[in-house]
Design a protein around this motif. Structure first.
Motif, short mmCIF file in Angstrom:
data_model
loop_
_atom_site.label_atom_id
_atom_site.label_comp_id
_atom_site.label_asym_id
_atom_site.label_seq_id
_atom_site.Cartn_x
_atom_site.Cartn_y
_atom_site.Cartn_z
N GLY A 1 0.84 -1.20 0.00
CA GLY A 1 0.00 0.00 0.00
C GLY A 1 0.86 1.23 0.00
O GLY A 1 1.44 1.61 -1.01
N HIS A 2 0.95 1.83 1.17
CA HIS A 2 1.74 3.06 1.30
C HIS A 2 2.74 2.93 2.46
O HIS A 2 3.02 3.91 3.14
CB HIS A 2 0.82 4.25 1.53
N TRP A 3 3.26 1.74 2.65
CA TRP A 3 4.19 1.53 3.73
C TRP A 3 5.45 2.37 3.55
O TRP A 3 6.08 2.78 4.51
CB TRP A 3 4.57 0.05 3.85
N MET A 4 5.84 2.58 2.30
CA MET A 4 7.09 3.29 2.02
C MET A 4 6.84 4.65 1.35
O MET A 4 7.69 5.15 0.61
CB MET A 4 7.99 2.42 1.12
N GLN B 1 -2.43 -1.03 10.58
CA GLN B 1 -3.75 -1.62 10.80
C GLN B 1 -4.89 -0.66 10.46
O GLN B 1 -6.02 -1.10 10.28
CB GLN B 1 -3.87 -2.10 12.25
N ASP B 2 -4.59 0.64 10.39
CA ASP B 2 -5.63 1.61 10.08
C ASP B 2 -5.72 1.91 8.59
O ASP B 2 -6.51 2.75 8.16
CB ASP B 2 -5.39 2.91 10.85
N GLU B 3 -4.93 1.20 7.77
CA GLU B 3 -4.96 1.40 6.32
C GLU B 3 -5.90 0.40 5.66
O GLU B 3 -6.47 -0.47 6.33
CB GLU B 3 -3.53 1.28 5.75
N ASP B 4 -6.05 0.53 4.36
CA ASP B 4 -7.00 -0.31 3.63
C ASP B 4 -6.69 -1.80 3.76
O ASP B 4 -7.59 -2.63 3.84
CB ASP B 4 -7.03 0.08 2.15
N ASP B 5 -5.39 -2.14 3.76
CA ASP B 5 -5.03 -3.56 3.83
C ASP B 5 -4.99 -4.08 5.27
O ASP B 5 -4.69 -5.26 5.49
CB ASP B 5 -3.67 -3.80 3.16
N LYS B 6 -5.28 -3.21 6.25
CA LYS B 6 -5.31 -3.58 7.67
C LYS B 6 -3.98 -4.16 8.17
O LYS B 6 -3.95 -4.87 9.17
CB LYS B 6 -6.44 -4.60 7.94
#
Length: 293
Positions: free
Chosen positions: A110-113, A214-219
């Motif tokens: 997702g947007h981890w980086m 955990q608060d992102e779309d992929d949890k």
């Protein structure tokens, strides 16, 4: 008198014929071989060898193994910044999926980086990444340890221990001085969905892993399809050479309980129709026997 002198012409020889002189081709026969063609110089074959080597390198990079560089401290002390690891990309082609305890490389789910800058590689780095000796600068990949697979329940209270399906893990690979769970993420309990993974770094207090997303779309879960492969060995530097095996704690009895229930349920579902058919046959036999009496 009646004999023939050595070296004299026989009667079958034509006029003026004698021992045949070796031609230029015959004289070169010993060096060029039976074909009569001279061997090509090495410098003429060098371009072909380079092309073949590049093709093989690309095939190996695409389907077998690929080298990746460790950029951060998130997997210390298992992996140090600057280590080069070799990643097995072959087994996923045969349907193998990541398992608990494995160290895997995966694309950013997702947007981890999102806050990580993309470095501008030089010509040498581009060439090495092209043939698989270095990762591409444009690919934002991460490396973490798989803690939970589909169906697993992963939980942690306070500072630990970390539990998988109710079984506490003994984690000697966790960075010295760290606790299994971060104090700022004092409690979590998740169930891993189908085709997803829960991953964590070995440097627990310095790893932006599943816990922090955990608060992102992929949890916080990583799709299995995002996995590039399993890191199998530290290849560089030489004094750091080591294999990356699965820690024994992930093989403890009962930890695979969630995964083991699936085959049992399938077997039960398949057995139900057989039992019903058997009961029907027995019922027919009994009714037939009653009519004959």
């Amino acid at each position: 008198m009646g004999g023939v002198a050595v070296g004299a012409r026989s009667e079958q020889d034509g006029p003026g014929e004698g021992p045949e002189e070796p031609t230029g081709k015959t004289r070169r026969w010993g060096r060029a071989g039976r074909s009569g063609k001279a061997q090509r110089p090495f410098w003429k074959e060098l371009p072909l060898l380079i092309v073949v080597a590049l093709v093989l390198a690309l095939l190996i990079k695409s389907f077998l193994v690929q080298a990746f560089s460790i950029p951060s401290e998130s997997m210390q002390n298992t992996l140090q910044p600057g280590d080069r690891v070799l990643v097995d990309k072959l087994t996923p082609w045969f349907g193998s999926k990541p398992e608990r305890g494995e160290v895997v490389v995966f694309h950013d789910p997702g947007h981890w980086m999102k806050d990580e800058p993309t470095p501008e590689p030089n010509v040498v780095q581009k060439a090495l990444s092209f043939i698989g000796l270095m990762p591409s600068a444009n690919e934002k990949d991460l490396i973490k340890r798989v803690v939970g697979v589909a169906g697993d329940t992963v939980e942690c209270k306070g500072t630990g221990p970390l539990k998988v399906n109710g079984k506490p893990l003994k984690e000697p690979y966790v960075f010295p001085g760290n606790t299994p769970c971060s104090t700022n993420l004092s409690q979590f309990k998740v169930t891993v969905p189908k085709d997803r993974l829960w991953v964590m770094g070995d440097h627990r207090q310095d790893s932006q892993d599943s816990r922090y997303h955990q608060d992102e779309d992929d949890k916080g879960f990583v799709p299995v399809d995002n996995v590039v492969g399993r890191a199998i060995v530290i290849a560089w530097p030489v004094d750091r050479w080591d294999t990356l095996s699965v820690p024994a704690t992930f093989g403890q009895k009962g930890i695979g309980k969630a995964a083991a229930t699936a085959p049992t349920a399938v077997a039960f579902a398949g057995a139900v129709p057989l039992v019903l058919v058997r009961r029907r046959l027995l019922s027919r036999r009994k009714s037939g026997g009653t009519k004959r009496n």
